[in-house]
Write a protein that holds these residues in place. Structure first.
Motif, PDB file in Angstrom:
ATOM      1  N   GLU A 158       0.825  -1.205   0.000  1.00  0.00           N
ATOM      2  CA  GLU A 158       0.000   0.000   0.000  1.00  0.00           C
ATOM      3  C   GLU A 158       0.863   1.260   0.000  1.00  0.00           C
ATOM      4  O   GLU A 158       0.467   2.287  -0.558  1.00  0.00           O
ATOM      5  CB  GLU A 158      -0.929   0.019   1.222  1.00  0.00           C
ATOM      6  N   THR A 159       2.038   1.201   0.617  1.00  0.00           N
ATOM      7  CA  THR A 159       2.934   2.364   0.667  1.00  0.00           C
ATOM      8  C   THR A 159       4.354   1.907   0.346  1.00  0.00           C
ATOM      9  O   THR A 159       5.191   1.733   1.236  1.00  0.00           O
ATOM     10  CB  THR A 159       2.899   3.033   2.055  1.00  0.00           C
ATOM     11  N   PRO A 193       7.531   5.499   1.458  1.00  0.00           N
ATOM     12  CA  PRO A 193       6.983   6.382   2.487  1.00  0.00           C
ATOM     13  C   PRO A 193       7.778   7.668   2.675  1.00  0.00           C
ATOM     14  O   PRO A 193       7.506   8.451   3.591  1.00  0.00           O
ATOM     15  CB  PRO A 193       7.082   5.517   3.744  1.00  0.00           C
TER      16      PRO A 193
END
Length: 777
Positions: free
Chosen positions: A379-380, A383
């Motif tokens: 999802e990431t 970062p």
């Protein structure tokens, strides 16, 4: 990005190669709402054997980043993400902006230009600070252990993880969970201490802190590393199953299982003749079958090659890559770090030829993918923050303040004759010694040129003092020359008091491997714990002036100098400091901070006394040995244990003085008769009977009075660091599970045996203020 057009060209090539593979539009592994199990299974089912092998090999940012020019190597990026796609190492001494740029380039390339888009772990060191320019440097782990304050280390791990994540890094090679029980070993500075319970609490705190901030920790070095033969790095360790389980494994289990760590680094050494990197009993029977660990292990750098090159378990010229894979994967090892021959590149061919079962590969890959899913990488993937925002996180003011606080709480006051400390702020002080100024005496795993920034002891004293401060180096740390003694002696004679800073030294990550001199650090082992060169003669010369002399050991391991203990006015142990080390030291010297650290490792009188850890097996050391003495004037008094020495520690585990005094009373347990499933609460009242606010570390040890096998004479099982105002009393209660007091019996079964258990409460492993006994029915 400036690489966009090149990346698009690469994308066309990759997409052409993947033409004909199923659409991923509704792939379960891309659904963040799906269970991790289903995501892993779905992704694994879509992978070729080449893609699986890639997830078991570490890459390196230098595969596509030119260290000198920052240029992108397009072919290198494509090759690395294809063939070594599990992770890549970024601990390189280049501008931070370059690192961020190339991390982002790689993760975006993976997402946009590879068929499966499996994000990479981005890895670097982090045992006492993020390995990047201007990142906050904390004191070394051996100092952390002396704080006896895991909450501060959890805060430190959060800070380190925030700084790493701001640059796009998502995995740290920390914490070190090895035990400092072989003091000749160069990496003592990286360990929390000699005791498994204490080390486990700190390693657990680090894991929880880092991973709460979205960065994976990696517990190392699994298992029982650091107690190698002769103290030599990577040498063999000798021990049996009972010692492994009783002494070493509890700390790892606390960090790995209770902490929920996403990854483990295996060790370089062999234990009882089996290399840790390919030990099926350790990696499968214990880690997987008993502990139910579900994430992945990774070899240390170049460790896989050692199976052939050092352990002689396969041909080494050339390296037998097939054999290495066939040792490690079936044993339960998962991923191969760089630094060696990259034997895991042979996985596809071995599977194709039938020499390796693809099911073994699938198991290892599933563990890696599970960690990536649970960490949230899909999802990431990147970062990282924009440079301006990242710079607000890296070296943030609250991180620097935390470094100072942790440093203050880690300093141990060993001697304070005639209460010479704290010093008056208007006193004239001569600051002397090779570790007092000119460079920061950091431990290893700091970025290149780190020694040029930070607060030295001289800086710290000058910032706080209102009196006259003079400085003289006295001698070089690496020399026997006494040419600087006269200047140092003159400075001491002209002052009210002298502060002499001596000790050991390590090197930054570049210097460490360039062959420069050092006395601690990875692959820097010693056969003496004495001060090197002219350092002790310098201390003696300053003491001889008659001026009160405060000696500070700035070191990465215990120093053997009994004469200094007896003759210096005061003695302070400051294990390798943070960037605020000089400020923390000055706070203790002048009383702005009340010393509260206690030793996490015992100090021998001589290297010949090793080992001196407190929890020796019953019969290992008599309480009152027949010790001999060789006096300074030449007089010899002969004994037997030893003939001219004493096997007991000069300073025991848990020892440390304060400017306050504490009285213990009313020690009690909440029940006298217990069952194996019960918990016992040990309580004690502690009173600060001095006129200064202070902190005390209440320590609870257990003695198994009768056991069916030989057990440690005592073991730490609980502690609490408390703050007490002058005159204040507190009731301290520490809960201990009886299930944790079992033994590995003669049949190697873990049992909590009936009998009496004595709980000893006190201020160190040799300073008990009372006890209480319970009986297990």
């Amino acid at each position: 990005m400036r690489f966009l057009s090149s990346a698009l060209l690469l994308a066309a090539t990759v997409l052409a190669a993947d033409k004909g593979r199923p659409s991923l539009k509704n792939a379960a592994y891309k659904n963040p709402k799906a269970s991790v199990d289903s995501r892993v299974a779905d992704l694994l089912s879509r992978m070729t054997i080449e893609e699986k092998a890639s997830q078991l090999l570490q890459g390196d940012i230098r595969n596509w980043m030119n260290e000198s020019t920052n240029a992108l190597n397009q072919t290198g990026l494509e090759w690395s993400t294809r063939d070594r796609g599990s992770s890549f190492y970024v601990g390189v001494a280049v501008p931070n902006e370059w690192i961020v740029e190339h991390i982002k380039t790689a993760q975006e390339y993976i997402q946009n230009n590879t068929y499966l888009g499996i994000p990479a772990f981005v890895q670097t060191e982090g045992i006492h600070g993020f390995l990047a320019h201007n990142a906050t440097i904390f004191n070394s782990p051996i100092a952390h252990g002396c704080s006896w304050n895991p909450a501060l280390v959890e805060d430190m791990a959060i800070a380190i993880a925030k700084e790493a994540r701001a640059m796009g890094v998502n995995q740290l090679f920390a914490p070190v969970t090895d035990l400092a029980r072989e003091l000749r070993h160069g990496r003592v500075e990286e360990m929390y201490g000699e005791d498994g319970f204490l080390a486990g609490e700190f390693a657990h705190a680090y894991v929880k802190g880092a991973q709460s901030a979205g960065v994976s920790a990696m517990v190392k070095h699994f298992a029982a590393f650091g107690v190698t033969e002769q103290g030599l790095n990577t040498g063999p360790a000798h021990g049996g199953e009972r010692e492994l389980r009783t002494t070493f494994l509890p700390a790892y289990k606390r960090a790995i299982i209770d902490g929920g760590v996403f990854s483990i680094m295996t060790a370089y050494h062999s234990y009882d003749g089996i290399p840790a990197v390919s030990d099926p009993h350790l990696l499968t029977d214990i880690l997987r079958d008993e502990w139910r660990y579900k994430y992945f292990t990774m070899t240390d750098a170049g460790a896989s090659d050692r199976l052939c090159s050092e352990f002689r378990m396969c041909a080494s010229d050339p390296i037998d890559k097939d054999a290495i894979v066939q040792y490690i994967l079936p044993a339960g090892g998962d991923m191969e770090m760089g630094g060696g021959s990259y034997s895991f590149e042979k996985i596809p061919a071995l599977v194709s030829s039938g020499k390796l079962k693809e099911k073994l590969v699938d198991t290892a890959v599933a563990r890696v993918l599970r960690a990536k899913f649970e960490l949230g990488l899909f999802e990431t993937p990147f970062p990282g923050l924009p440079t301006e925002e990242a710079n607000k996180v890296i070296h943030a003011a609250d991180h620097v303040a935390l470094a100072k606080k942790l440093d203050e709480e880690s300093i141990v006051l060993l001697e304070n004759h005639n209460n010479v400390l704290p010093l008056r702020k208007d006193a004239s002080i001569a600051v002397i010694g090779p570790m007092a100024h000119g460079f920061m005496n950091y431990g290893d795993y700091v970025i290149v040129n780190s020694s040029t920034r930070g607060v030295t002891p001289l800086d710290g004293v000058k910032a706080v003092s209102k009196g006259q401060i003079t400085y003289a180096m006295g001698c070089e740390r690496w020399s026997t020359s006494q040419d600087g003694f006269s200047e140092a002696i003159a400075a001491a004679e002209a002052a009210n008091v002298a502060v002499v800073v001596v000790g050991t030294w390590s090197r930054d990550q570049n210097e460490l491997w360039q062959g420069l001199n050092a006395t601690t650090g990875e692959h820097v082992d010693v056969n003496s714990l004495d001060l090197v060169g002219a350092q002790e003669p310098l201390v003696r010369a300053i003491v001889a002036t008659g001026k009160p002399t405060v000696v500070v050991f700035s070191s990465g391991k215990p120093v053997t100098a009994p004469w200094i203990s007896d003759n210096a006015a005061a003695l302070i142990q400051q294990f390798y400091p943070s960037e605020q080390g000089g400020a923390a030291l000055a706070a203790v010297l002048f009383g702005d901070a009340n010393p509260s650290g206690k030793l996490s490792v015992s100090f021998p009188r001589s290297v010949g006394d090793l080992p001196v850890y407190y929890d020796h097996l019953n019969s290992g050391r008599v309480p009152s040995p027949d010790a001999g003495v060789a006096y300074e004037n030449g007089t010899l008094v002969f004994g037997h244990q030893y003939v001219l020495g004493d096997p007991t520690p000069l300073y025991e585990f848990g020892y440390g003085l304060s400017y306050s005094s504490f009285v213990y009373s009313n020690i009690a347990v909440d029940k006298q008769a217990v069952r194996a499933k019960d918990a016992v609460t040990v309580s004690v009242t502690v009173k600060n009977v001095s006129e200064r606010d202070g902190q005390e570390i209440v320590q609870v040890y257990v003695k198994d009075l009768i056991a069916s096998v030989v057990v440690p004479n005592i073991q730490l099982k609980g502690f609490e660091k408390i703050s007490l105002k002058a005159g204040e009393s507190k009731r301290v209660s520490i809960k201990i599970e009886m299930q944790d007091l079992g033994v590995w019996n003669a049949r190697m079964k873990y049992v909590v045996e009936p009998g009496d258990f004595m709980f000893l409460v006190g201020a160190s492993s040799n300073d008990f203020r009372g006890n209480a006994t319970v009986t297990l029915k």
